[in-house]
Structure formats: C-alpha cells, structure tokens
Design a protein around this motif. Structure first.
Motif, PDB file in Angstrom:
ATOM      1  N   GLU A   5      -2.213   3.224  -7.737  1.00  0.00           N
ATOM      2  CA  GLU A   5      -3.208   3.561  -6.724  1.00  0.00           C
ATOM      3  C   GLU A   5      -4.189   2.419  -6.509  1.00  0.00           C
ATOM      4  N   ARG A   6      -4.601   1.766  -7.596  1.00  0.00           N
ATOM      5  CA  ARG A   6      -5.506   0.603  -7.461  1.00  0.00           C
ATOM      6  C   ARG A   6      -4.813  -0.517  -6.709  1.00  0.00           C
ATOM      7  N   TYR A   7      -3.550  -0.711  -7.008  1.00  0.00           N
ATOM      8  CA  TYR A   7      -2.790  -1.742  -6.285  1.00  0.00           C
ATOM      9  C   TYR A   7      -2.657  -1.375  -4.815  1.00  0.00           C
ATOM     10  N   LYS A   8      -2.377  -0.123  -4.514  1.00  0.00           N
ATOM     11  CA  LYS A   8      -2.282   0.334  -3.127  1.00  0.00           C
ATOM     12  C   LYS A   8      -3.574   0.063  -2.385  1.00  0.00           C
ATOM     13  N   TRP A   9      -4.685   0.300  -3.042  1.00  0.00           N
ATOM     14  CA  TRP A   9      -5.988   0.041  -2.426  1.00  0.00           C
ATOM     15  C   TRP A   9      -6.194  -1.452  -2.181  1.00  0.00           C
ATOM     16  N   SER A  10      -5.761  -2.307  -3.117  1.00  0.00           N
ATOM     17  CA  SER A  10      -6.007  -3.749  -3.004  1.00  0.00           C
ATOM     18  C   SER A  10      -5.226  -4.399  -1.869  1.00  0.00           C
ATOM     19  N   VAL A  11      -4.057  -3.848  -1.515  1.00  0.00           N
ATOM     20  CA  VAL A  11      -3.265  -4.432  -0.437  1.00  0.00           C
ATOM     21  C   VAL A  11      -3.432  -3.675   0.873  1.00  0.00           C
ATOM     22  N   GLY A  12      -4.334  -2.683   0.892  1.00  0.00           N
ATOM     23  CA  GLY A  12      -4.566  -1.916   2.108  1.00  0.00           C
ATOM     24  C   GLY A  12      -5.315  -2.718   3.157  1.00  0.00           C
ATOM     25  N   LYS A  13      -5.369  -2.170   4.347  1.00  0.00           N
ATOM     26  CA  LYS A  13      -6.023  -2.871   5.467  1.00  0.00           C
ATOM     27  C   LYS A  13      -7.521  -3.029   5.251  1.00  0.00           C
ATOM     28  N   ASP A  14      -8.144  -2.075   4.558  1.00  0.00           N
ATOM     29  CA  ASP A  14      -9.593  -2.138   4.368  1.00  0.00           C
ATOM     30  C   ASP A  14     -10.005  -3.295   3.459  1.00  0.00           C
ATOM     31  N   VAL A  15      -9.189  -3.597   2.466  1.00  0.00           N
ATOM     32  CA  VAL A  15      -9.508  -4.681   1.528  1.00  0.00           C
ATOM     33  C   VAL A  15      -8.894  -5.987   1.997  1.00  0.00           C
ATOM     34  N   GLY A  16      -7.593  -5.951   2.304  1.00  0.00           N
ATOM     35  CA  GLY A  16      -6.936  -7.113   2.897  1.00  0.00           C
ATOM     36  C   GLY A  16      -6.836  -8.332   1.996  1.00  0.00           C
ATOM     37  N   ARG A  17      -6.543  -8.131   0.738  1.00  0.00           N
ATOM     38  CA  ARG A  17      -6.399  -9.286  -0.159  1.00  0.00           C
ATOM     39  C   ARG A  17      -5.098 -10.046   0.086  1.00  0.00           C
ATOM     40  N   GLY A  18      -4.133  -9.388   0.694  1.00  0.00           N
ATOM     41  CA  GLY A  18      -2.846 -10.039   0.915  1.00  0.00           C
ATOM     42  C   GLY A  18      -1.963  -9.923  -0.312  1.00  0.00           C
ATOM     43  N   ILE A  19      -0.721 -10.361  -0.159  1.00  0.00           N
ATOM     44  CA  ILE A  19       0.249 -10.224  -1.247  1.00  0.00           C
ATOM     45  C   ILE A  19      -0.167 -11.026  -2.461  1.00  0.00           C
ATOM     46  N   TRP A  20      -0.494 -12.326  -2.269  1.00  0.00           N
ATOM     47  CA  TRP A  20      -0.757 -13.202  -3.411  1.00  0.00           C
ATOM     48  C   TRP A  20      -2.168 -13.037  -3.973  1.00  0.00           C
ATOM     49  N   GLY A  21      -2.969 -12.192  -3.344  1.00  0.00           N
ATOM     50  CA  GLY A  21      -4.293 -11.913  -3.892  1.00  0.00           C
ATOM     51  C   GLY A  21      -4.340 -10.619  -4.663  1.00  0.00           C
ATOM     52  N   SER A  22      -3.182 -10.011  -4.831  1.00  0.00           N
ATOM     53  CA  SER A  22      -3.110  -8.719  -5.514  1.00  0.00           C
ATOM     54  C   SER A  22      -2.636  -8.889  -6.951  1.00  0.00           C
ATOM     55  N   ASP A  23      -2.678  -7.794  -7.694  1.00  0.00           N
ATOM     56  CA  ASP A  23      -2.216  -7.810  -9.084  1.00  0.00           C
ATOM     57  C   ASP A  23      -1.425  -6.532  -9.357  1.00  0.00           C
ATOM     58  N   PRO A  24      -0.171  -6.477  -8.877  1.00  0.00           N
ATOM     59  CA  PRO A  24       0.615  -5.249  -9.049  1.00  0.00           C
ATOM     60  C   PRO A  24       1.032  -5.050 -10.498  1.00  0.00           C
ATOM     61  N   PRO A  25       1.194  -3.801 -10.933  1.00  0.00           N
ATOM     62  CA  PRO A  25       1.746  -3.555 -12.272  1.00  0.00           C
ATOM     63  C   PRO A  25       3.121  -4.206 -12.391  1.00  0.00           C
ATOM     64  N   LYS A  26       3.394  -4.840 -13.507  1.00  0.00           N
ATOM     65  CA  LYS A  26       4.652  -5.561 -13.660  1.00  0.00           C
ATOM     66  C   LYS A  26       5.864  -4.642 -13.557  1.00  0.00           C
ATOM     67  N   ILE A  27       5.693  -3.382 -13.849  1.00  0.00           N
ATOM     68  CA  ILE A  27       6.804  -2.449 -13.779  1.00  0.00           C
ATOM     69  C   ILE A  27       7.400  -2.417 -12.367  1.00  0.00           C
ATOM     70  N   LEU A  28       6.588  -2.681 -11.342  1.00  0.00           N
ATOM     71  CA  LEU A  28       7.086  -2.658  -9.965  1.00  0.00           C
ATOM     72  C   LEU A  28       8.089  -3.782  -9.728  1.00  0.00           C
ATOM     73  N   SER A  29       7.744  -4.990 -10.159  1.00  0.00           N
ATOM     74  CA  SER A  29       8.672  -6.107  -9.988  1.00  0.00           C
ATOM     75  C   SER A  29       9.895  -5.948 -10.886  1.00  0.00           C
ATOM     76  N   ASP A  30       9.698  -5.348 -12.061  1.00  0.00           N
ATOM     77  CA  ASP A  30      10.841  -5.108 -12.958  1.00  0.00           C
ATOM     78  C   ASP A  30      11.873  -4.199 -12.299  1.00  0.00           C
ATOM     79  N   VAL A  31      11.413  -3.163 -11.609  1.00  0.00           N
ATOM     80  CA  VAL A  31      12.328  -2.219 -10.963  1.00  0.00           C
ATOM     81  C   VAL A  31      13.092  -2.907  -9.837  1.00  0.00           C
ATOM     82  N   VAL A  32      12.421  -3.766  -9.069  1.00  0.00           N
ATOM     83  CA  VAL A  32      13.101  -4.493  -7.989  1.00  0.00           C
ATOM     84  C   VAL A  32      14.213  -5.365  -8.566  1.00  0.00           C
ATOM     85  N   GLU A  33      13.913  -6.096  -9.626  1.00  0.00           N
ATOM     86  CA  GLU A  33      14.937  -6.931 -10.250  1.00  0.00           C
ATOM     87  C   GLU A  33      16.071  -6.077 -10.813  1.00  0.00           C
TER      88      GLU A  33
END
Length: 321
Positions: A242-270
């Motif tokens: 949820e914190r990650y969802k908020w950080s990449v939302g339109k209201d905050v707009g940090r962008g992809i490389w300004g975020s800090d997603p839980p590593k489990i998300l990238s692990d699942v993609v791989e």
C-alpha cells in the motif's frame, strides 16, 4: 540450462536451494574455469598483448626464422595472457556466437569447449505439475508475458508461492526466480548490445542495471496485479504494498526509479519469467521478456541510449571529483 537439463545434474539440482544453485553456477563460470577452457582450446595463442604493428603480430605458437650471416633470429610473442584475459576471451567468443548464430550454436560451442554439459530432452515429472492456478492469476501472467498456454500449469502456482508459505505442497518461487533472473539478463543485454552499438561497456552496464532494477520489476508486478495472487504468510507485506502504491500514484508522482517497492514484487516477476522458460524453453522465455519490457525498451530507444539519464547524481559527482 546446463544445470536444469543436463541428465547428470538435473535430478540432483532439484534438491538444491537458490543459494546453492547460485554457487554452483558461479563455479561453472568463474574466471579460473573459463581461462582453463580457453587455454585448452588454444584461443590464448591468438591474443595480441602488444600494440598491433604492421607485419609484426603473429600467434604465440608460431616462430619466424631468418638467416643473417648464419645468425638465427627468432621473433615471437613472449608474454602469455593472464587468467582474467583468457576468461574474457572465452566469454567474448561465446557472446559473438550467440549474437550472430543464436542460442543453440552458442550452447554447442560451450559444450565443445568443455564449459557446458550436453542437455537432455527428458521431462521431469513434478508432483504439482497439473495443479491449475486461479483463472485470474493465469490471465495476469498472460497479460504480462504474452504466454497463452502452459504445458505445466503448476509452474504458475510455484511462481506465486513465497518462502513463508512453508506448509504448501508447492515449493517456493526461489528456484524459478533464479532462472528468471538469467532469462531477463540475457534478453536485455542482447537488446542493449544490438540497439546501441556506440555505447561503451560502462554505459551498457548502467543501462542494463536501470532496466532490470528492483524498481522496474516491482512496477511491472504492480501494474499487472501479480501481487494480488502471491501466496505468503508475511503480515507486513500488504501495508508495504500500500505504501508503494501511494508512492507511485499520481498525487505523489515519484516515478518508477524514485520508488522503493518490496523486493518480493520483483522476485515474483522473475519467477514468472522463469516459469515461462521452464515450460516453453529458451525462445519462449526471451519472447516473454520482450513482451513485458517492450514499453520501456521503446522509451529508452527514444533517448538513443543516453545512459547519463539513468545515472544517480551522486555517482556523477563522484566521477567528476
């Protein structure tokens, strides 16, 4: 693929942990091992260890004799290339063959040089092979990778099983993640090499690191809703997502490389990419990566490979200093 499909190893490696597989792969591709293969084949004899002068270079194993008043003059290279140089040469030759002749040819050369072992075609039966995942999970995987059919549907279930789900009949995604990491790197490095021939090695490394980063893969997982199908027992994960969802939302707009997603998300993609590779083979895995990464690849292409865009300002300042 040597570890997964070689008859001598495939049943044994089924029992190994992700960390053990990493150590085993490192042992098969370290500098000492590659340098020994390079010298065994004889590639080291053709290394130019001095600046090339017209008519002066020759393989180290050849000698030129000339008679000048009965005095023998011998001209030959005296320095043998070091271990790192020999290992780099072996990797360069395999890379050259892969780029120009494809995966199968590069594998055959690797076997011929004694680096790889011959692969078998026998399929290992998994106890959970026919375990059908939820329809929504399969649709999410299909949208992300373009893979419309799985011969072993249980691999999808494995790709979504976190190590914290210790009592499940399906193993965790760690092994598939280990495979998917290699599948992703091969495709992206090939694309960078062929798309931007003018880039230096340093810029290619920078571009590759940015495109396969935890931030990019985490966002891929989030936009495809793969995170909603993860089988886990981590109480803190929903709040972190949820914190990650908020950080990449339109209201905050940090962008992809300004975020800090839980590593489990990238692990699942791989892990999903690893499942496609394990189910359909090399070409299927590469196509899945291209399908997933195509929007980012098109965006990077418009930048004409300008790696400075992806470099951290602190890194640039350190290099200037």
């Amino acid at each position: 693929d040597t570890l997964l499909n070689t008859p001598e190893l495939r049943y044994w490696v089924q029992c190994l942990h992700e960390g053990d597989l990493t150590h085993l792969r490192s042992a098969m591709t370290n500098n000492e091992y590659l340098a020994a293969a390079c010298r065994k084949v004889g590639f080291d004899c053709f290394v130019m260890d001095t600046p090339l002068a017209r008519g002066n270079w020759m393989p180290q194993t050849l000698e030129i004799y000339s008679q000048q008043e009965e005095e023998e003059v011998v001209v030959r290279g005296d320095r043998a290339p070091g271990m790192k140089s020999c290992a780099d040469i072996m990797e360069s030759i395999l890379g050259l063959i892969y780029i120009h002749f494809g995966y199968k040819a590069a594998t055959e050369v690797g076997v011929e040089c004694g680096i790889l072992l011959p692969q078998g075609s026998e399929v290992i039966e998994l106890s959970y092979a026919n375990k059908v995942p939820p329809a929504q999970a399969f649709e999410a995987v299909q949208v992300l990778t373009g893979r419309k059919h799985f011969n072993i549907p249980g691999l999808i279930e494995e790709a979504f099983t976190h190590p914290s789900a210790v009592h499940e009949a399906v193993p965790s995604y760690q092994r598939l993640e280990w495979v998917g990491d290699a599948v992703l790197c091969v495709k992206m490095r090939e694309w960078i090499f062929t798309t931007f021939p003018h880039l230096s090695v340093g810029d290619m490394v920078t571009l590759d690191a940015a495109m396969v980063s935890n931030e990019v893969l985490g966002y891929q997982c989030f936009r495809s809703s793969l995170h909603t199908f993860i089988n886990h027992r981590q109480q803190s994960l929903p709040a972190r997502i949820e914190r990650y969802k908020w950080s990449v939302g339109k209201d905050v707009g940090r962008g992809i490389w300004g975020s800090d997603p839980p590593k489990i998300l990238s692990d699942v993609v791989e892990a999903v990419l690893g499942a496609v590779h394990a189910d359909g083979g090399f070409q299927a895995g590469q196509l899945a990566v291209e399908t997933m990464m195509r929007p980012l690849m098109d965006a990077v292409k418009t930048l004409k490979g300008d790696a400075t865009v992806f470099r951290h300002p602190i890194t640039i300042l350190n290099e200037i200093g």
